[in-house]
Enzyme design. Structure first.
Site, short mmCIF file in Angstrom:
data_model
loop_
_atom_site.label_atom_id
_atom_site.label_comp_id
_atom_site.label_asym_id
_atom_site.label_seq_id
_atom_site.Cartn_x
_atom_site.Cartn_y
_atom_site.Cartn_z
N GLU A 106 -30.01 -43.24 -19.09
CA GLU A 106 -29.91 -42.91 -20.40
C GLU A 106 -28.09 -42.99 -20.32
OE1 GLU A 106 -28.32 -40.03 -19.76
OE2 GLU A 106 -29.28 -38.58 -21.05
N ASP B 233 -38.77 -46.90 -22.60
CA ASP B 233 -38.92 -48.00 -22.27
C ASP B 233 -38.66 -48.30 -20.74
OD1 ASP B 233 -35.76 -47.65 -23.44
OD2 ASP B 233 -35.56 -48.69 -21.73
#
Ligand code: HPA
Length: 233
Positions: free
Chosen positions: A179, A204
């Protein structure tokens, strides 16, 4: 008021949950807290304070990326005396066993950002979670789901990359997910001597290309907020 936060002194609780998306902050606050009020609308970075099982807790958006998150953390800690910061955000899976909706609790976070190189004169720093929060989050998460993982991760300065294989080196070295915020969250928590943890949901997968549906987001994302609220001091 601080430069980027419009709250009056005393309006922000000692614990702040931080999703990246301000609209997710609004949704979590309105659905999971009682007696909620909005303390910030500056730049649309909505921040709310309310009660959860008798605990006063704030929920505020952090924006995307380490520079934006850093600005809010600096001001929350130095101007509003915040002591516990819990990021509740999404991440991309870098390992084949991780599926959309899984919870990841990062122990540590590597990065391609220069943000800590600037801070440490070109040397490396190892940003690490609060063990107390991590241990409590693990125990709480295990009550809610069997799909929870603890390990290293990777914070990137880019979401879109020219090289589609950029993440494979980090995956080889065991990073569970990527992230764009945790490296600096853990670093600033150490600097300011406060507690921090990221509680992430896989949205995802870079391995399979799978991505969360609207239905999965609605069902799965509140789990990370529940974990964060339960472990909030
Ligand atoms: N990359 C970077 N940040 C992310 C991702 C990703 O694939 N998914 C959620 N946050």
């Amino acid at each position: 008021m601080s430069i980027h936060i419009g709250a009056k002194q005393g309006e922000i609780a000692p614990t702040v949950l931080m999703p990246g998306d301000p609209m997710r902050a609004k949704h979590f606050a309105e659905t999971m807290l009682e007696d909620v009020f909005c303390y910030n609308k500056v730049r649309g970075m909505l921040g709310y304070t309310g009660n959860y099982k008798g605990k006063r807790i704030s929920i505020m958006g952090s924006g995307m990326g380490m520079p934006t998150l850093s600005i809010y953390i600096n001001e929350l800690v130095t101007e509003y005396n915040v002591k516990t910061l819990i990021r509740v955000g999404t991440c991309g899976a870098l390992q084949p066993h991780l599926k959309v909706g899984d919870i990841v609790l990062p122990m540590s976070s590597s990065t391609n950002s220069h943000i800590n190189k600037l801070r440490f004169n070109g040397m490396d720093y190892a940003p690490t979670a609060s063990f107390k929060l991590l241990m409590n989050a693990w125990e709480e998460a295990r009550k809610l789901t069997s799909r929870v993982y603890v390990g290293g991760m990777f914070s990137s300065d880019t979401f879109y990359n020219d090289d589609p294989d950029w993440w494979k080196k980090w995956a080889d070295y065991g990073a569970l997910v990527c992230e764009m915020e945790t490296t600096v969250l853990y670093t600033l928590a150490a600097k300011f001597k406060v507690d921090a943890l990221s509680v992430l949901t896989v949205s995802d997968s870079l391995v399979t290309g799978e991505s969360a549906s609207a239905e999965q987001r609605e069902k799965d994302f509140p789990v990370m907020a529940k974990i964060a609220l339960e472990i909030s001091p």
